[in-house]
Each structure stands twice: as structure tokens, then as C-alpha cells.
Scaffold this motif. Sequence first.
Motif, PDB file in Angstrom:
ATOM      1  N   HIS A   5       0.839  -1.202   0.000  1.00 46.02           N
ATOM      2  CA  HIS A   5       0.000   0.000   0.000  1.00 46.02           C
ATOM      3  C   HIS A   5       0.870   1.245   0.000  1.00 46.02           C
ATOM      4  CE1 HIS A   5      -3.806  -2.125   0.586  1.00 46.02           C
ATOM      5  NE2 HIS A   5      -3.043  -3.011   1.193  1.00 46.02           N
ATOM      6  N   CYS A   6       0.292   2.315  -0.495  1.00 40.15           N
ATOM      7  CA  CYS A   6       0.988   3.590  -0.651  1.00 40.15           C
ATOM      8  C   CYS A   6       1.521   4.090   0.695  1.00 40.15           C
ATOM      9  CB  CYS A   6       0.002   4.605  -1.234  1.00 40.15           C
ATOM     10  SG  CYS A   6       0.658   6.276  -1.359  1.00 40.15           S
ATOM     11  N   PRO A   7       2.687   4.743   0.702  1.00 40.59           N
ATOM     12  CA  PRO A   7       3.241   5.223   1.978  1.00 40.59           C
ATOM     13  C   PRO A   7       2.592   6.492   2.502  1.00 40.59           C
ATOM     14  CG  PRO A   7       4.703   5.803   0.174  1.00 40.59           C
ATOM     15  CD  PRO A   7       3.610   4.947  -0.415  1.00 40.59           C
ATOM     16  N   TYR A   8       1.680   7.080   1.765  1.00 34.99           N
ATOM     17  CA  TYR A   8       1.189   8.397   2.179  1.00 34.99           C
ATOM     18  C   TYR A   8      -0.165   8.318   2.875  1.00 34.99           C
ATOM     19  CZ  TYR A   8       5.007  10.166  -0.764  1.00 34.99           C
ATOM     20  OH  TYR A   8       6.223  10.433  -1.323  1.00 34.99           O
ATOM     21  N   CYS A   9      -1.242   8.773   2.239  1.00 37.73           N
ATOM     22  CA  CYS A   9      -2.430   9.187   2.990  1.00 37.73           C
ATOM     23  C   CYS A   9      -3.325   8.033   3.438  1.00 37.73           C
ATOM     24  CB  CYS A   9      -3.223  10.206   2.173  1.00 37.73           C
ATOM     25  SG  CYS A   9      -4.371   9.509   0.984  1.00 37.73           S
ATOM     26  N   ALA A  10      -4.383   8.412   4.162  1.00 33.07           N
ATOM     27  CA  ALA A  10      -5.250   7.439   4.834  1.00 33.07           C
ATOM     28  C   ALA A  10      -6.095   6.601   3.890  1.00 33.07           C
ATOM     29  CB  ALA A  10      -6.176   8.174   5.801  1.00 33.07           C
ATOM     30  N   LEU A  11      -6.096   6.951   2.610  1.00 33.38           N
ATOM     31  CA  LEU A  11      -6.791   6.103   1.657  1.00 33.38           C
ATOM     32  C   LEU A  11      -6.050   4.775   1.506  1.00 33.38           C
ATOM     33  CD1 LEU A  11      -9.350   6.408   0.034  1.00 33.38           C
ATOM     34  CD2 LEU A  11      -8.024   7.348  -1.857  1.00 33.38           C
ATOM     35  N   GLN A  12      -4.705   4.836   1.654  1.00 33.46           N
ATOM     36  CA  GLN A  12      -3.870   3.628   1.598  1.00 33.46           C
ATOM     37  C   GLN A  12      -4.149   2.819   0.325  1.00 33.46           C
ATOM     38  OE1 GLN A  12      -1.195   2.325   3.868  1.00 33.46           O
ATOM     39  NE2 GLN A  12      -1.287   4.572   3.740  1.00 33.46           N
ATOM     40  N   CYS A  13      -4.042   3.505  -0.796  1.00 32.63           N
ATOM     41  CA  CYS A  13      -4.286   2.845  -2.077  1.00 32.63           C
ATOM     42  C   CYS A  13      -3.415   1.595  -2.219  1.00 32.63           C
ATOM     43  CB  CYS A  13      -3.975   3.789  -3.226  1.00 32.63           C
ATOM     44  SG  CYS A  13      -5.057   5.219  -3.296  1.00 32.63           S
ATOM     45  N   GLY A  14      -4.031   0.543  -2.729  1.00 33.16           N
ATOM     46  CA  GLY A  14      -3.272  -0.664  -2.983  1.00 33.16           C
ATOM     47  C   GLY A  14      -2.353  -0.472  -4.170  1.00 33.16           C
ATOM     48  N   ALA A  36      -6.196   2.751  -8.846  1.00 32.95           N
ATOM     49  CA  ALA A  36      -5.895   4.160  -9.106  1.00 32.95           C
ATOM     50  C   ALA A  36      -4.899   4.645  -8.071  1.00 32.95           C
ATOM     51  CB  ALA A  36      -7.176   4.996  -9.024  1.00 32.95           C
ATOM     52  N   LEU A  37      -4.037   5.536  -8.499  1.00 31.66           N
ATOM     53  CA  LEU A  37      -3.090   6.188  -7.593  1.00 31.66           C
ATOM     54  C   LEU A  37      -3.044   7.663  -7.972  1.00 31.66           C
ATOM     55  CD1 LEU A  37      -0.071   3.713  -7.908  1.00 31.66           C
ATOM     56  CD2 LEU A  37      -1.684   3.820  -5.997  1.00 31.66           C
ATOM     57  N   CYS A  38      -2.679   8.514  -7.021  1.00 30.19           N
ATOM     58  CA  CYS A  38      -2.401   9.901  -7.383  1.00 30.19           C
ATOM     59  C   CYS A  38      -0.905  10.046  -7.665  1.00 30.19           C
ATOM     60  CB  CYS A  38      -2.857  10.854  -6.282  1.00 30.19           C
ATOM     61  SG  CYS A  38      -1.772  10.917  -4.850  1.00 30.19           S
ATOM     62  N   GLN A  39      -0.470  11.247  -8.030  1.00 27.49           N
ATOM     63  CA  GLN A  39       0.916  11.398  -8.450  1.00 27.49           C
ATOM     64  C   GLN A  39       1.896  11.123  -7.315  1.00 27.49           C
ATOM     65  OE1 GLN A  39       0.098  16.011  -8.938  1.00 27.49           O
ATOM     66  NE2 GLN A  39       2.213  15.627  -9.417  1.00 27.49           N
ATOM     67  N   LYS A  40       1.457  11.288  -6.090  1.00 33.20           N
ATOM     68  CA  LYS A  40       2.341  10.947  -4.971  1.00 33.20           C
ATOM     69  C   LYS A  40       2.555   9.438  -4.924  1.00 33.20           C
ATOM     70  CE  LYS A  40      -0.363  13.153  -2.034  1.00 33.20           C
ATOM     71  NZ  LYS A  40      -1.292  13.909  -2.899  1.00 33.20           N
ATOM     72  N   GLY A  41       1.479   8.693  -5.099  1.00 35.56           N
ATOM     73  CA  GLY A  41       1.600   7.241  -5.081  1.00 35.56           C
ATOM     74  C   GLY A  41       2.462   6.712  -6.217  1.00 35.56           C
ATOM     75  N   TRP A  42       2.251   7.250  -7.425  1.00 34.90           N
ATOM     76  CA  TRP A  42       3.027   6.794  -8.586  1.00 34.90           C
ATOM     77  C   TRP A  42       4.527   6.983  -8.383  1.00 34.90           C
ATOM     78  CZ3 TRP A  42       1.497   3.666 -12.202  1.00 34.90           C
ATOM     79  CH2 TRP A  42       0.168   3.643 -12.618  1.00 34.90           C
ATOM     80  N   GLU A 165      -7.573  17.060  -4.149  1.00 36.64           N
ATOM     81  CA  GLU A 165      -6.124  17.240  -4.032  1.00 36.64           C
ATOM     82  C   GLU A 165      -5.511  16.325  -2.981  1.00 36.64           C
ATOM     83  OE1 GLU A 165      -4.250  21.058  -5.248  1.00 36.64           O
ATOM     84  OE2 GLU A 165      -5.961  21.883  -4.155  1.00 36.64           O
ATOM     85  N   THR A 166      -6.233  16.058  -1.894  1.00 34.26           N
ATOM     86  CA  THR A 166      -5.607  15.282  -0.828  1.00 34.26           C
ATOM     87  C   THR A 166      -5.671  13.777  -1.080  1.00 34.26           C
ATOM     88  OG1 THR A 166      -7.665  15.309   0.440  1.00 34.26           O
ATOM     89  CG2 THR A 166      -6.086  17.048   0.902  1.00 34.26           C
ATOM     90  N   MET A 167      -6.725  13.285  -1.677  1.00 27.29           N
ATOM     91  CA  MET A 167      -6.830  11.856  -1.998  1.00 27.29           C
ATOM     92  C   MET A 167      -7.645  11.676  -3.278  1.00 27.29           C
ATOM     93  SD  MET A 167      -9.236  10.596   1.242  1.00 27.29           S
ATOM     94  CE  MET A 167      -7.993  10.787   2.489  1.00 27.29           C
ATOM     95  N   PRO A 168      -7.043  12.020  -4.427  1.00 31.71           N
ATOM     96  CA  PRO A 168      -7.790  12.049  -5.684  1.00 31.71           C
ATOM     97  C   PRO A 168      -8.568  10.781  -6.034  1.00 31.71           C
ATOM     98  CG  PRO A 168      -5.663  13.094  -5.961  1.00 31.71           C
ATOM     99  CD  PRO A 168      -5.657  12.495  -4.589  1.00 31.71           C
ATOM    100  N   PRO A 169      -8.034   9.574  -5.811  1.00 28.50           N
ATOM    101  CA  PRO A 169      -8.840   8.410  -6.202  1.00 28.50           C
ATOM    102  C   PRO A 169     -10.165   8.304  -5.444  1.00 28.50           C
ATOM    103  CG  PRO A 169      -6.547   7.770  -5.899  1.00 28.50           C
ATOM    104  CD  PRO A 169      -6.683   9.177  -5.364  1.00 28.50           C
ATOM    105  N   PHE A 170     -10.261   8.976  -4.312  1.00 29.23           N
ATOM    106  CA  PHE A 170     -11.508   8.962  -3.538  1.00 29.23           C
ATOM    107  C   PHE A 170     -12.641   9.619  -4.313  1.00 29.23           C
ATOM    108  CE2 PHE A 170     -14.354  10.834  -0.313  1.00 29.23           C
ATOM    109  CZ  PHE A 170     -14.597   9.737   0.503  1.00 29.23           C
TER     110      PHE A 170
END
Length: 670
Positions: A5-14, A36-42, A165-170
Motif C-alpha cells: 500500500h501507498c506510503p502516504y495518505c489514509a486512503l492507503q491505495c493498494g 488508481a493512484l495519485c501522483q504521490k503514489g506513482w 487534491e488530498t486523496m484524488p482516487p476517492f
Amino acid sequence: MTRTHCPYCALQCGMEIGPGLEISPSTDVPADGPGALCQKGWTAGELLTNGARLTTPLLNGKPASWEAALDHVAARLSAIRAEHGPDAVAVFGGGGLTNEKAYQLGKFARVALGTSQIDYNGRFCMSSAAAATIRAFGMDRGLPFPITDLDDADVVLLAGANVAETMPPFVRRLSGARLIVVDPRRTPTARLAWLHLQPTPGTDLALALGLLHLAVADDLVDADYVEARTTGFDAVRTSLASWWPERVERVTGVPVHRMRQAVRALAAAGNAYILTGRGAEQHAKGTDTVTAFVNLALALGLPGRYGSGYGCLTGQGNGQGGREHGQKADQLPGYRRIDDPAAREHVAGVWGVRPEDLPGAGRSAYELLDALGTPEGPRALLLFGSNPVVSAPASARIGGRIAGLDLLVVADVVRSETAALADVVLPVTQWAEEDGTMTNLEGRVLLRRRAVAPPAGVRSDLEVLAGLAARLGHRFGTEPAAVFDELRRAGAGGVADYTGITYERIAAGTALHWPCPSAGHPGTPRPFLDRFAHPDGRARFVPVEHRPAAEEPDEDYPVRLTTGRVLAHYQSGAQTRRIASLVRAAPEPFVELHPDLAAQLGIAAGDLVRVSSRRGESRVVARISDAIRRDTVFMPFHWEGANRLTNPALDPVSGMPEFKVCAVRLERDS
Ligand code: SF4
């Protein structure tokens, strides 16, 4: 490929990460379909090989061996404790730490150090919503429903949440709903809205009171639900009398007809949700503001109903789990109060100590930071996964407090602004280099898997704590799975009961939301469907009153400042400001102001502007935009600067500082 899972926000995208650190979205949280991921996740893979990575402990700024660094820290901690007592040493954690680390940090503070002085940066994140929902529902679980439930929403009210902006895939979860956005800025999220309510910063509470007043006046209250599932409505209805809509319009700037549009849409919807974010919560009255939105949700019969509800959009990656396992000043594992005798006895038993030897509640985060180095406060600080020199309110003052410590120890992956002040810096592993669990914004426990070996020279936070504990005469485990098993035992019977959650079950793909009180239990994705968590099973209405912001504009500081995030960066920016593509996308801090205010002040786009408040000043570039109110300016908080200005007035219930509104002055820098 390793699923993690992504190291950043609480969505914790897989996501899946390959041996060459190539990243792709996985069909897991939050997608449950195409990922889906945002640019931070990618770009998260770049964190692992970043040139700024620390790989050697630093002792007084010079490279040192791990043995020398840990020996030094343990000796200094022992000496300071011996001279000044156990509360002279403090621990500060973070909402990005895994559940295992958050648990071990709380145990380390209370058992190995014997200090009550532990808190974490989650206090600055969702503590007001946590306090309000414990009061209303008897339990704080960010979203008490799976995020996929939102797919069927007809109307969603987002109060102070810029999810685009904070969790785009949401955002894809909201695509079928009429969106009502409450925000003083026309953010990218507000641009998606069916209805945008743009209140004066610091007046969300009054707005929520006005919406509820209209619901009562227009006979939109769900009387059967209120009768069957709640208590306290009469007192709230009485308290609304003085918040007639025209008064609310005067206070908030939101026209009555728009308030009426919002509340009628919510009441008419088959499925409706009210969700709050930091914009509503980060106030000295944040707990009461969330309470006012919860009261509205209860009056409309939303919480605990399939397909509707109230929820808090937790921000940090493990903001939910971070508040459940004992790194909070007033809590023990299992999300239990530290002053609860039964909880103390249970946890002490797991830890092998006497209940009477466990310290009581300590200071909340800002109070703790502000006490550092003072005659009454801690003289040593161990800091994990946080960067308060950038992220704390009145940050120049806090930087001064930190600089005055006898000992500052920082465990981090890079030399953050806070680490730059440290006597000892300990380089630690990060997300894809270690196993661990995270609990996302919907209370679902996720497994982050080790995908790559860490660089030579770094150790995990668990190894750091075990090394220090050993030097202080205690044995602490270092294996995440074993620590998780102990966490489950320590939290058993608590509110956040993880007893039935195991690494094996998560790895097998089972979606497990706590509470999960026994082996084989399916977890509880919707804990309030039958009853709320108060002993009588009912939710509580709580009367609350609006009051002005702790600091209103005046002659000296005539403009309101509000703060928030931009798409490319995360929290204090310690990680994202080191990723080249993210820096290109958002290279520098700025102040956003309305064209009318800019003209009045003689400021043009691109000018360097001095923004000052009673706490300090900051020089940033001007951006002119009509997306912001004329009386308000906006600054992102990912760089040093914004929080030099913010007001540390604290919410008396949650300890949340008033990040979201203070008074400032702007001058073009000549
Ligand atoms: Fe990571 Fe959050 Fe972006 Fe998902 S939305 S990729 S969890 S930062």
C-alpha cells in the motif's frame, strides 16, 4: 511483484511494486475495481532510493556507529531521568507509523521510560472528529462504513475536505452523488460541487447550526429515527433558537437560500452522507464544530443507516490506527482510556508490569511541544515519524523549544527540518522495506509488505526501540508479526479490538474492519447498523454554541489566513519535497489572495510577499485567484512558513490547535 500500500495518505491505495521499484495500482483499497493512484503514489518508489536518504547515525552532527549512538541515547536518557524524574523524557510519534510501531512506542514510553509524556502528530490531524464521535456515538472510527458504500450516495456534504487534491482516487466514489462542498476556497473539489457554500473561515459551526435550524423549521427532521436511535434532541432543538438563518448568514456569509438548498437536498436524498475534514476540524472549537455536523446528520437520520452516514476523512496514512494503540497521551492499546482501571490492569498484565506502575495521562501534542526545555517540561525528546518544526502551529516558537532541549533524538529516513536540530539522528527503514499493518480511513486493517531490502546502515524503528529498551533493562520484540500479535492481546476487549485480525487473514485477501473480536470473526465494516457504541445503544445529540475564532482580524492584522494542502505534497513535505517530479509540480510555497485584495495591497502575481501574524512572519510568492474569499488568504503548509503564522489556541476537548484561521498582515516585499 509485491502487493502493498501507498506510503502516504489514509486512503492507503493498494499498489504493486516490482524488484526495479516499478509501481502500479492494484485492484485493492480503495478501488475494489480498476486501481488508481495519485501522483504521490506513482512516485513513491523514488523515496526508497532518494539521494537524501540517511544511512548512518549522526551523533552531534558526525557519523557514528549504531552502538555508539544507542549507547549515548540510553545513557543520556538514564541520566536525565535520574536527575529530573521520568517525565523529564518525552516521546513524540506520528500518524504515518505502522500499528506495530505506534503500539511499541506507547509501550516503550510507559514501560521502558516510565513517562507519561507521549503524544503524536495525529493530535493535529483528526483529534477533534475523534473526540466528537466518541461523544456522539461512543466510538471513533473515521468512516463507520466501507468507502464503496459511497458509490450509491445520492447526496454527499463535504465540510472542509479538499479530496480532489488530498486523496484524488476517492473522488471516483463520489461521482454518482450531488456534492455539497463547504470551503472558504473554490478548491478543485468545490469545482466539482453541485453546491458550494463558502463560509468565512472559523464559522463552520455557525453554518452547521443554521442548517440544523432550517431542518427543524422546515420539518425535515427524521422524527422516527430520532425517537428510536438517539437521545438529547430536545436540548439541541432548544439551543438552536438563537441561530436563525439570517443571523447565520450574517456570521458565515452563506446566503439563506443556499443553506436551505443544501439541507433540503440532504433530507430528500435516499442515501446521504455528511463527511468532515480538517477544514472543519482544525479549530479551537473543532470538537464542537464536528458535533454540530453530527447533530445535523442525526436529525436527518443518517448515521447507522445502510447507505447513509456521518464520517471523518482521516488524513495521515495510519491516522486511524495511530490513535488506537497507545501513542496518544490519554490512551492505552485497544483505544481505551488510560484512566480506565480495567484497561490498565489488562494492558499491564500483557506488558508484565503492575497497573500502578503505568503512568497516567500526559500533555497533548502542542502542550507537550510547548513545554520542552522549560523548567516544568521534558528535557529530552525522542521523535519518530514527525517533523514539528514545520508542522506544529507557532512553529518558530516550537523550534525554539526544541532547540533548548538537553537531548533531541530523531528517527527518520531523511534529515528533516527537525532532524537538523537533533543531537542524535537515527536512520530508519521505510514503507516498502519492512512489514507492518496500517488501518485506513474506514477502519480496515491492511498489510504493507516488505518488497525490497533496506539500504545498508539503516534499522527499523522497532529495532531502534528494542535496542534502547535493552540498554534500559527491558526486552522488546523486533519482528512486526510478533509485535502485532502482542498488540492484539493488549487491545483485546477494547473498543478497537483486533483479536481476530491476523497477517495471514489479511494476506489471504479478507477485508477486515475492526472491531474483530475473535478468530474467524468477519470484522465489522458498519458498526452502527443495529446500535451505537454507548451502553444504551443510542447516539447522543450534544448542544453546542458557535463562538468567534480565537483571533479575529483587526487593524494590525486585517486579513484571515487559512492553510491546507496541494496535490503534489504531503504533510510537512519531508518526503515529497525530495521527489523531483513533485517539486516540479509544486516547487515553492505561496500565498493565494483575491484580485480585489491584491489590488488594494498593491500586490501582483509573482511578487514576493511578507505575511506576518502575532507569531512570526514568512516570505512567499503571491498567487492571485478569485477562488478565495476577498477577506481571506490561503497558504499550503508543506513548507516552513505557513505554521510560523498559525495560532496555537487549543480546542479544550481534543487539544487540536486552530490551524485553519488566524489574523495576518500582507505587505509586498521590496
Ligand atoms: Fe497514496 Fe493517498 Fe495518493 Fe492513494 S490518494 S496514491 S494513498 S497519496
